[in-house]
Design a protein around this motif. Structure first.
Motif, PDB file in Angstrom:
ATOM      1  N   LYS A  13     -26.113  22.434   6.976  1.00 18.64           N
ATOM      2  CA  LYS A  13     -27.504  22.908   6.998  1.00 18.64           C
ATOM      3  C   LYS A  13     -28.488  21.749   6.888  1.00 18.64           C
ATOM      4  O   LYS A  13     -29.526  21.728   7.562  1.00 18.64           O
ATOM      5  N   ILE A  14     -28.171  20.792   6.015  1.00 14.74           N
ATOM      6  CA  ILE A  14     -29.035  19.618   5.863  1.00 14.74           C
ATOM      7  C   ILE A  14     -29.095  18.840   7.169  1.00 14.74           C
ATOM      8  O   ILE A  14     -30.168  18.398   7.608  1.00 14.74           O
ATOM      9  N   TRP A  15     -27.939  18.674   7.783  1.00 16.56           N
ATOM     10  CA  TRP A  15     -27.832  17.950   9.059  1.00 16.56           C
ATOM     11  C   TRP A  15     -28.709  18.612  10.122  1.00 16.56           C
ATOM     12  O   TRP A  15     -29.527  17.946  10.764  1.00 16.56           O
ATOM     13  N   ASP A  16     -28.563  19.903  10.302  1.00 17.73           N
ATOM     14  CA  ASP A  16     -29.287  20.592  11.370  1.00 17.73           C
ATOM     15  C   ASP A  16     -30.793  20.606  11.123  1.00 17.73           C
ATOM     16  O   ASP A  16     -31.587  20.452  12.066  1.00 17.73           O
ATOM     17  N   ASP A  17     -31.206  20.777   9.880  1.00 17.16           N
ATOM     18  CA  ASP A  17     -32.632  20.735   9.569  1.00 17.16           C
ATOM     19  C   ASP A  17     -33.199  19.349   9.869  1.00 17.16           C
ATOM     20  O   ASP A  17     -34.301  19.225  10.425  1.00 17.16           O
ATOM     21  N   PHE A  18     -32.435  18.324   9.538  1.00 18.38           N
ATOM     22  CA  PHE A  18     -32.886  16.953   9.806  1.00 18.38           C
ATOM     23  C   PHE A  18     -33.043  16.716  11.309  1.00 18.38           C
ATOM     24  O   PHE A  18     -34.068  16.197  11.768  1.00 18.38           O
ATOM     25  N   VAL A  19     -32.030  17.093  12.085  1.00 18.57           N
ATOM     26  CA  VAL A  19     -32.056  16.862  13.531  1.00 18.57           C
ATOM     27  C   VAL A  19     -33.253  17.550  14.178  1.00 18.57           C
ATOM     28  O   VAL A  19     -33.983  16.948  14.974  1.00 18.57           O
ATOM     29  N   MET A  20     -33.482  18.803  13.858  1.00 18.94           N
ATOM     30  CA  MET A  20     -34.490  19.596  14.557  1.00 18.94           C
ATOM     31  C   MET A  20     -35.906  19.424  13.993  1.00 18.94           C
ATOM     32  O   MET A  20     -36.882  19.612  14.727  1.00 18.94           O
ATOM     33  N   ASN A  21     -36.041  19.071  12.720  1.00 15.53           N
ATOM     34  CA  ASN A  21     -37.370  19.079  12.102  1.00 15.53           C
ATOM     35  C   ASN A  21     -37.849  17.729  11.580  1.00 15.53           C
ATOM     36  O   ASN A  21     -39.049  17.574  11.312  1.00 15.53           O
ATOM     37  N   GLN A  22     -36.951  16.754  11.448  1.00 12.72           N
ATOM     38  CA  GLN A  22     -37.359  15.481  10.844  1.00 12.72           C
ATOM     39  C   GLN A  22     -37.113  14.262  11.733  1.00 12.72           C
ATOM     40  O   GLN A  22     -37.649  13.190  11.462  1.00 12.72           O
ATOM     41  N   HIS A  30     -27.388  17.805  19.249  1.00  8.47           N
ATOM     42  CA  HIS A  30     -26.891  16.994  18.135  1.00  8.47           C
ATOM     43  C   HIS A  30     -26.560  17.829  16.898  1.00  8.47           C
ATOM     44  O   HIS A  30     -26.043  17.296  15.920  1.00  8.47           O
ATOM     45  N   THR A  31     -26.908  19.108  16.924  1.00  9.66           N
ATOM     46  CA  THR A  31     -26.729  19.925  15.724  1.00  9.66           C
ATOM     47  C   THR A  31     -25.276  20.345  15.537  1.00  9.66           C
ATOM     48  O   THR A  31     -24.489  20.399  16.493  1.00  9.66           O
ATOM     49  N   ARG A  32     -24.954  20.709  14.309  1.00  9.58           N
ATOM     50  CA  ARG A  32     -23.602  21.198  14.040  1.00  9.58           C
ATOM     51  C   ARG A  32     -23.402  22.582  14.636  1.00  9.58           C
ATOM     52  O   ARG A  32     -22.291  22.930  15.049  1.00  9.58           O
ATOM     53  N   ARG A  33     -24.445  23.399  14.698  1.00  9.06           N
ATOM     54  CA  ARG A  33     -24.272  24.738  15.275  1.00  9.06           C
ATOM     55  C   ARG A  33     -23.877  24.636  16.741  1.00  9.06           C
ATOM     56  O   ARG A  33     -23.185  25.520  17.261  1.00  9.06           O
ATOM     57  N   PHE A  34     -24.294  23.557  17.426  1.00 10.64           N
ATOM     58  CA  PHE A  34     -23.822  23.340  18.794  1.00 10.64           C
ATOM     59  C   PHE A  34     -22.459  22.645  18.791  1.00 10.64           C
ATOM     60  O   PHE A  34     -21.507  23.142  19.403  1.00 10.64           O
ATOM     61  N   LEU A  35     -22.341  21.531  18.132  1.00  9.38           N
ATOM     62  CA  LEU A  35     -21.102  20.747  18.177  1.00  9.38           C
ATOM     63  C   LEU A  35     -19.894  21.528  17.681  1.00  9.38           C
ATOM     64  O   LEU A  35     -18.780  21.347  18.179  1.00  9.38           O
ATOM     65  N   ASP A  36     -20.121  22.425  16.746  1.00  9.41           N
ATOM     66  CA  ASP A  36     -18.998  23.143  16.148  1.00  9.41           C
ATOM     67  C   ASP A  36     -18.488  24.301  16.994  1.00  9.41           C
ATOM     68  O   ASP A  36     -17.568  25.022  16.571  1.00  9.41           O
ATOM     69  N   ALA A  57     -32.005   9.080   6.323  1.00  6.28           N
ATOM     70  CA  ALA A  57     -32.667   8.227   7.308  1.00  6.28           C
ATOM     71  C   ALA A  57     -32.156   8.436   8.726  1.00  6.28           C
ATOM     72  O   ALA A  57     -32.903   8.260   9.696  1.00  6.28           O
ATOM     73  N   ALA A  58     -30.890   8.802   8.863  1.00 14.02           N
ATOM     74  CA  ALA A  58     -30.312   8.970  10.204  1.00 14.02           C
ATOM     75  C   ALA A  58     -28.985   9.698  10.099  1.00 14.02           C
ATOM     76  O   ALA A  58     -28.346   9.720   9.039  1.00 14.02           O
ATOM     77  N   VAL A  59     -28.590  10.311  11.202  1.00 15.01           N
ATOM     78  CA  VAL A  59     -27.248  10.859  11.339  1.00 15.01           C
ATOM     79  C   VAL A  59     -26.673  10.358  12.662  1.00 15.01           C
ATOM     80  O   VAL A  59     -27.407   9.987  13.572  1.00 15.01           O
ATOM     81  N   CYS A  60     -25.362  10.364  12.732  1.00 20.26           N
ATOM     82  CA  CYS A  60     -24.694   9.913  13.948  1.00 20.26           C
ATOM     83  C   CYS A  60     -23.510  10.833  14.235  1.00 20.26           C
ATOM     84  O   CYS A  60     -22.427  10.674  13.663  1.00 20.26           O
ATOM     85  N   ILE A  86     -32.588   9.523  14.408  1.00 20.59           N
ATOM     86  CA  ILE A  86     -33.309   8.771  13.379  1.00 20.59           C
ATOM     87  C   ILE A  86     -34.528   9.538  12.873  1.00 20.59           C
ATOM     88  O   ILE A  86     -35.264  10.155  13.642  1.00 20.59           O
ATOM     89  N   SER A  87     -34.745   9.457  11.583  1.00 18.35           N
ATOM     90  CA  SER A  87     -35.908  10.064  10.949  1.00 18.35           C
ATOM     91  C   SER A  87     -37.199   9.454  11.486  1.00 18.35           C
ATOM     92  O   SER A  87     -37.281   8.239  11.716  1.00 18.35           O
TER      93      SER A  87
END
Length: 327
Positions: A13-22, A30-36, A57-60, A86-87
């Protein structure tokens, strides 16, 4: 500078919120709901999260790939785009330069031999130039794949004026035959479209990347707001179809899997479907319409016929970058 930790399911949840909103360059791809949606045994996940002073700050998104005995940190083979997401807060030179450098060190210490980062397309990102430079500065090489797209800011009215004479002829022919395009609403309709897609790809000895089950999962569950299917009908029979992805944060629509029945080639319902999609996306307020890449083999093989066709709809051009390095 960064604490780099492996992703686990508790971060979803943290990952997806970061990707889409931050983030400055994240998309739903890039979200887990897609990748998974991928089966658990398809990829060995090795995604990473970058923290700076307890701030995300970032996810990969990434997976382990092996080729010729080498371990590759690949971001990401299960998505069109990967790279570092990246944030907005950390999209400054000193932070991004350090991300690329520390990713190299992390991957090397983890036993990887190579890194591949498929960067977000420029037309889907608020800004990608700094990340591209950071990779270059840190010794990455790059390859490019050309992605034609329509920029509605430079499109004439009416839409048909932007098409080549040949495409206009096909559109008028389809109109005379009363071809209609509409959204596919049921799983049964999407299954019929999938049959057309399979039939279309067989002539190239290919099959769809996604199974029918996976496409239905994306439409009905994971991407309800970002995914749609359309069909072109002649006398009630589906003769062409396609899938759309919607990147609403940047108002870009993207076509996927456009296919037509070969026995109707003389009528060219595909041209009419393209024309209809162009008009529809413009009416919905999208800024751009992406056709996807026209290259293979890391950009070294150009499908000139495909590019010619996209140009005939009044397209312009963007490059998709993949940065890579041997460790």
């Amino acid at each position: 500078m960064y604490d780099i930790i492996p992703f686990n399911v508790s971060h979803g949840k943290i990952w997806d919120d970061f990707v889409m909103n931050q983030s400055i360059n994240g998309t739903f791809l890039h979200t887990r709901r897609f990748l998974d949606y991928h089966p658990k045994d398809r990829f060995q996940d090795c995604s990473l999260i970058f923290y700076h002073n307890d701030h995300l700050a970032a996810v990969c998104p990434a997976n382990l790939s092996e080729k010729n005995g080498k371990k590759i940190f690949f971001s990401h083979q299960g998505s069109t785009y990967g790279g570092l997401v990246i944030s907005k807060r950390y999209y400054k030179s000193k932070y991004v330069m350090a991300m690329a450098a520390e990713l190299k060190e992390y991957a090397k210490e983890a036993g990887f031999d190579e890194i591949y980062l498929k960067l977000t397309s420029d037309i889907l990102s608020e800004n990608n130039a700094l990340l591209e430079f950071a990779c270059y500065y840190n010794g990455f090489s790059e390859y490019k794949e050309i992605n034609p797209y329509i920029d509605y800011d430079y499109y004439k009215e009416p839409v048909i004026k932007n098409l080549s004479q040949g495409k206009r002829t096909h559109v008028h022919k389809c109109e005379r035959h009363d071809i209609k395009v509409r959204e596919l609403e049921s799983d049964v309709e999407i299954e019929k479209y999938y049959e057309i897609l399979n039939e279309n790809l067989k002539k190239y000895n290919l099959s769809p990347v996604h199974t029918l089950k996976e496409l239905l999962d994306l439409r009905n569950n994971r991407l309800k707001e970002e995914c749609e299917f359309f069909g072109a009908y002649l006398q009630g029979n589906m003769v062409a179809g396609g899938m759309m992805f919607y990147f609403k944060n940047v108002m870009v629509a993207h076509t996927q899997y456009l296919s037509a029945r070969k026995e109707y080639a003389a009528l060219s319902p595909m041209t009419y479907l393209y024309y209809w999609i162009i008009k529809m996306m413009k009416e919905r307020g999208y800024k751009k319409l992406s056709w996807g890449i026209c290259t293979e083999e890391h950009g070294y093989v150009l499908n000139q016929g495909l590019l010619d066709s996209k140009e005939a709809y009044g397209s312009t051009y963007s490059n998709n970058y993949t940065c890579y390095i041997s460790l």
